[in-house]
Write a protein that holds these residues in place. Sequence first.
Motif, PDB file in Angstrom:
ATOM      1  N   VAL A  60      87.049  42.665  -1.380  1.00 56.78           N
ATOM      2  CA  VAL A  60      86.298  42.336   0.123  1.00 56.78           C
ATOM      3  C   VAL A  60      85.554  41.700  -0.406  1.00 56.78           C
ATOM      4  CG1 VAL A  60      86.289  42.345   2.302  1.00 56.78           C
ATOM      5  CG2 VAL A  60      87.465  44.208   1.259  1.00 56.78           C
ATOM      6  N   PRO A 112      93.551  41.909   5.972  1.00 54.93           N
ATOM      7  CA  PRO A 112      94.641  42.724   6.352  1.00 54.93           C
ATOM      8  C   PRO A 112      93.494  44.430   6.721  1.00 54.93           C
ATOM      9  CG  PRO A 112      95.406  43.121   4.624  1.00 54.93           C
ATOM     10  CD  PRO A 112      94.178  41.750   4.597  1.00 54.93           C
ATOM     11  N   ILE A 113      93.819  45.113   7.803  1.00 53.18           N
ATOM     12  CA  ILE A 113      93.254  46.494   7.735  1.00 53.18           C
ATOM     13  C   ILE A 113      94.253  47.227   8.113  1.00 53.18           C
ATOM     14  CG2 ILE A 113      92.781  46.389  10.409  1.00 53.18           C
ATOM     15  CD1 ILE A 113      90.148  47.684   9.395  1.00 53.18           C
ATOM     16  N   ARG A 118      85.733  45.012   6.632  1.00 53.90           N
ATOM     17  CA  ARG A 118      87.278  44.364   6.819  1.00 53.90           C
ATOM     18  C   ARG A 118      87.138  43.662   8.382  1.00 53.90           C
ATOM     19  NH1 ARG A 118      91.797  44.149   3.564  1.00 53.90           N
ATOM     20  NH2 ARG A 118      90.842  45.207   0.856  1.00 53.90           N
ATOM     21  N   HIS A 136     101.795  46.777   4.468  1.00 53.68           N
ATOM     22  CA  HIS A 136     101.044  46.405   5.709  1.00 53.68           C
ATOM     23  C   HIS A 136     100.406  45.189   6.206  1.00 53.68           C
ATOM     24  CE1 HIS A 136     101.135  50.760   6.467  1.00 53.68           C
ATOM     25  NE2 HIS A 136     100.936  51.221   5.202  1.00 53.68           N
ATOM     26  N   LYS A 137     100.718  44.622   5.537  1.00 53.21           N
ATOM     27  CA  LYS A 137     100.732  43.291   5.532  1.00 53.21           C
ATOM     28  C   LYS A 137     100.462  42.171   7.333  1.00 53.21           C
ATOM     29  CE  LYS A 137     102.825  40.706   1.876  1.00 53.21           C
ATOM     30  NZ  LYS A 137     102.900  40.422   0.572  1.00 53.21           N
ATOM     31  N   LYS A 138      99.859  41.550   7.710  1.00 51.93           N
ATOM     32  CA  LYS A 138     100.420  41.030   8.466  1.00 51.93           C
ATOM     33  C   LYS A 138     101.003  39.645   8.770  1.00 51.93           C
ATOM     34  CE  LYS A 138      95.063  40.794  10.050  1.00 51.93           C
ATOM     35  NZ  LYS A 138      94.389  40.325  10.584  1.00 51.93           N
ATOM     36  N   GLU A 168      89.717  31.804   8.463  1.00 52.64           N
ATOM     37  CA  GLU A 168      90.620  32.536   9.073  1.00 52.64           C
ATOM     38  C   GLU A 168      90.842  33.617   7.638  1.00 52.64           C
ATOM     39  OE1 GLU A 168      91.125  29.257  10.371  1.00 52.64           O
ATOM     40  OE2 GLU A 168      89.869  30.285  12.160  1.00 52.64           O
ATOM     41  N   GLY A 169      90.168  32.636   6.687  1.00 49.24           N
ATOM     42  CA  GLY A 169      90.846  32.941   5.308  1.00 49.24           C
ATOM     43  C   GLY A 169      90.595  33.977   4.657  1.00 49.24           C
ATOM     44  N   GLU A 170      90.589  35.012   3.624  1.00 53.61           N
ATOM     45  CA  GLU A 170      90.589  36.131   3.292  1.00 53.61           C
ATOM     46  C   GLU A 170      89.366  35.454   1.905  1.00 53.61           C
ATOM     47  OE1 GLU A 170      92.950  39.404   2.045  1.00 53.61           O
ATOM     48  OE2 GLU A 170      94.429  37.746   2.092  1.00 53.61           O
ATOM     49  N   TYR A 209      98.876  47.117   0.820  1.00 54.75           N
ATOM     50  CA  TYR A 209      98.502  46.584   1.767  1.00 54.75           C
ATOM     51  C   TYR A 209     100.261  45.756   2.092  1.00 54.75           C
ATOM     52  CZ  TYR A 209      93.792  47.403   3.335  1.00 54.75           C
ATOM     53  OH  TYR A 209      92.834  47.899   3.646  1.00 54.75           O
ATOM     54  N   MET A 262      85.091  40.366   8.076  1.00 52.32           N
ATOM     55  CA  MET A 262      86.784  39.590   8.232  1.00 52.32           C
ATOM     56  C   MET A 262      87.669  39.966   8.954  1.00 52.32           C
ATOM     57  SD  MET A 262      85.674  38.934   4.928  1.00 52.32           S
ATOM     58  CE  MET A 262      86.727  37.397   4.448  1.00 52.32           C
ATOM     59  N   LYS A 263      86.822  39.742  10.000  1.00 56.99           N
ATOM     60  CA  LYS A 263      87.225  40.455  11.854  1.00 56.99           C
ATOM     61  C   LYS A 263      88.805  40.178  11.691  1.00 56.99           C
ATOM     62  CE  LYS A 263      84.377  36.512  13.978  1.00 56.99           C
ATOM     63  NZ  LYS A 263      83.388  37.379  14.032  1.00 56.99           N
ATOM     64  N   ALA A 264      89.686  41.290  10.808  1.00 56.75           N
ATOM     65  CA  ALA A 264      90.664  41.907  10.648  1.00 56.75           C
ATOM     66  C   ALA A 264      91.467  42.486  11.680  1.00 56.75           C
ATOM     67  CB  ALA A 264      90.742  42.663   9.425  1.00 56.75           C
ATOM     68  N   TYR A 265      91.089  42.684  12.376  1.00 58.87           N
ATOM     69  CA  TYR A 265      91.644  43.317  14.234  1.00 58.87           C
ATOM     70  C   TYR A 265      92.013  42.136  15.194  1.00 58.87           C
ATOM     71  CZ  TYR A 265      86.991  41.739  16.249  1.00 58.87           C
ATOM     72  OH  TYR A 265      86.169  40.918  16.478  1.00 58.87           O
ATOM     73  N   ASP A 266      91.496  40.533  14.452  1.00 52.24           N
ATOM     74  CA  ASP A 266      92.422  39.556  15.067  1.00 52.24           C
ATOM     75  C   ASP A 266      93.141  39.135  14.277  1.00 52.24           C
ATOM     76  OD1 ASP A 266      92.108  37.031  15.826  1.00 52.24           O
ATOM     77  OD2 ASP A 266      90.144  37.005  16.481  1.00 52.24           O
ATOM     78  N   GLU A 267      94.446  39.125  15.712  1.00 49.08           N
ATOM     79  CA  GLU A 267      95.689  39.243  14.114  1.00 49.08           C
ATOM     80  C   GLU A 267      94.908  36.763  13.363  1.00 49.08           C
ATOM     81  OE1 GLU A 267      98.112  39.720  13.441  1.00 49.08           O
ATOM     82  OE2 GLU A 267      97.984  41.410  14.326  1.00 49.08           O
ATOM     83  N   TYR A 288      92.991  36.069  11.386  1.00 54.43           N
ATOM     84  CA  TYR A 288      92.380  36.265  10.577  1.00 54.43           C
ATOM     85  C   TYR A 288      93.342  36.733   9.326  1.00 54.43           C
ATOM     86  CZ  TYR A 288      88.278  34.568  13.108  1.00 54.43           C
ATOM     87  OH  TYR A 288      87.183  33.737  13.643  1.00 54.43           O
TER      88      TYR A 288
END
Lengths: 283, 463
Positions: free
Chosen positions: A222, B277-278, B263, A269-271, A41-43, A266, B267-272, B274
């Motif tokens: 990225v 960010p996007i 992204r 806008h980070k998660k 799941e990582g960046e 970001y 990177m599946k950024a749309y999925d929480e 992962y």
Amino acid sequence: MFKIVSKRCLTPNICEMKVLAPKVAASAQPGQFIIVRTDEEGERIPLTVCDYDREAGTVTIVTQAIGISSNKICEMNEGDSFVDFAGPLGRPTDLMDLPAEELKKKKILFVAGGVGTAPVYPQVKWLHEQGVEADVIIGAKTKDIFTYVDEMRGVGNVYLCTDDGSEGFHGMVTGLMEKLIGEGKQYDHCVIIGPMIMMKFAAMTTKKYGIPTMVSLNALMVDGTGMCGACRVTVGGETKFTCVDGPEFDGHKVDFDEAMRRQNMYREHKKTNPETHKCKCNG
Amino acid sequence: MANKIPRVPVREQDPKVRATNFDEVCYGYNAEEAALEASRCLNCPRPRCVNKCPVHIDIPGFIKHIVDGDLAGAAATIHNDSSLPSVCGRVCPQESQCEGDCVLGIKGEPVAIGKLERFVGDWAIENADKLEQPSIRPNGKRVAVVGSGPAGLACASDLARAGYEVKIFEALHKVGGVLVYGIPEFRLPKDRIVAKEVEAVKRLGVEIEPDVIIGRTMTVDDLLDHEGFDAVFVGSGAGLPRFMGIPGENLNGVYSANEFLTRANLMKAYDERYDTPIYAGRKVVVVGGGNVAMDAVRTAKRLGADSVIVYRRSEAELPARVEEVHHAKQEGIDFQMLTNPTAITGDEKGWVNGIKCVRMELGEPDESGRRSPVKVEGSDFNIDCDVVIMALGTSPNPLIKSTTKGLDTNRKGCIVADEEGRTSREGVFAGGDAVTGAATVILAMGAGRKAAKAIDEYLKGKA
């Protein structure tokens, strides 16, 4: 998978890891970077190469825990593995292109700040191996958060400065640069690696003295291979990609204000906001 | 008469629902629908569809097998010429290839060749154990393939079948090239389809190593001189994004389509779950009219943004597949045709807050045969938005060129190769977007197959 063969904490939130990645170790050069991913799941996180051991097949990285992914990296331990460790990426430092005789004549100053100290090390070490002794200014807020000082002393002439005067020159790197130059030191090449704001002001200082200067940018990325353009930066009025055209650029031509703004893209806008990693390595 | 049956419609997710999720838009045919649609094929003695297929799949042949209920036979027929039927059935521009020349299309609707190919490909994925593996006799020669996209996978499959030991080097952490970083999940599912077709290529004996950047980790010269490969195929694609060169392109909130899609897809950024960010904001403007522009705008829509396409020519010139434009419209994408951006504007913090545009009209045809757009004086207007995505095409990555001795490239940075993929460097072959600039999955596969044939001839000649 790429195994962490050793880990040590340099400060409470900066850690150094040696990672087994023989192909990367075989081709890495000073100035280049790698991309790591901690888990599925990582960046993809770019980190500058801080050292490499071609025989042992290891590459050294140094990470400061500041965001989700850098925290994840710092939480990993000896024996754990990165799912990805790709590189080396970017261009090696320009110094490597110089013919040996010309290089030997160079009077080179390195200016390192914070987590930027470690990536300066392979360059100074490489020069040392070529018979060139460089001066290295290392700056920190306070003496407890210096990194790589002993390593650096083994390969170059080290000058320390702290914002609070707890060790070395009392003041910022720009002040120490002025002091050394004022005392008669002459430089014809400067490499600055550190926080963007420090690189901006240190480059302004070398510009004043007409010293050609390279800075190493840590832009957001990225893929890191030229595909996405997230890392674009304006250098001398032209758009460049940090990953393939850099990461080192002419410090007198970089639009630092734009680079700093883009680096924070970001932040709003980070998660999620992670707890900052606190090192538990040393008990 | 068989050809009186109307084309069997394909079931799709409701546009209102699908515009809020990343699940696949099209459900594809079930067995009954496929059998009925297959029965429409006239099985022409001189099939025009096959000529229009860049990899020359025996289309009437595999369709006949569907009619006969022999799906393993249908799969084997396609696999002779393509290792990626589930991919191609979903992403090929059939309307301008196989289906475009179908005889039934003259008076009515062509056979839904793409949907049938997809049906067979998906069946083969589900029933991999029922498929006979081709018998391969190893010939002891080794070929390296640079890039695991459509060109590399097609080249590697053919070489493996011919007995070569093939190793693919992929720069990214996932295998598939543009199939994983470029084309969205809602058009081409990654785990269910792409990964499975890649598995099938591996079953032929092809080895794939990710995280190796040829030109950095190793060079093409290393592969030939030190790693013991007898030939190299370069299928490194066209990954370098273009920008317009208008003011404001480096503002925060301006993406290349490559970045936005990477992204989301890789990177599946749309999925929480992962970390990557996007940001799509409230309103997104995508500049461009190709498949990549459609993918970007529909991805933005799914992330919750009002999404607009800005394209400088008219709808007739949109280079995207007809199906993608149709789907985008159903999903509520706003199409601003004959519109060209002149600048991106930002707020005091350096974030995008709008895009300045002018209206265009079509003038004389240019060298591509398309009527070139001309600015309408005084038509300037502004679209408020938070994000701008540039989908203007891509160029090949210069990394291979700059690190490979004696490899010629042209003015656009594309590797120079002949029809069979031979480059200026002996033992080095190339194909796909790295040679042509950005094109389609199937053209890249066609180029990969031709190069495989040329590599086979070259290495047999050397022995």
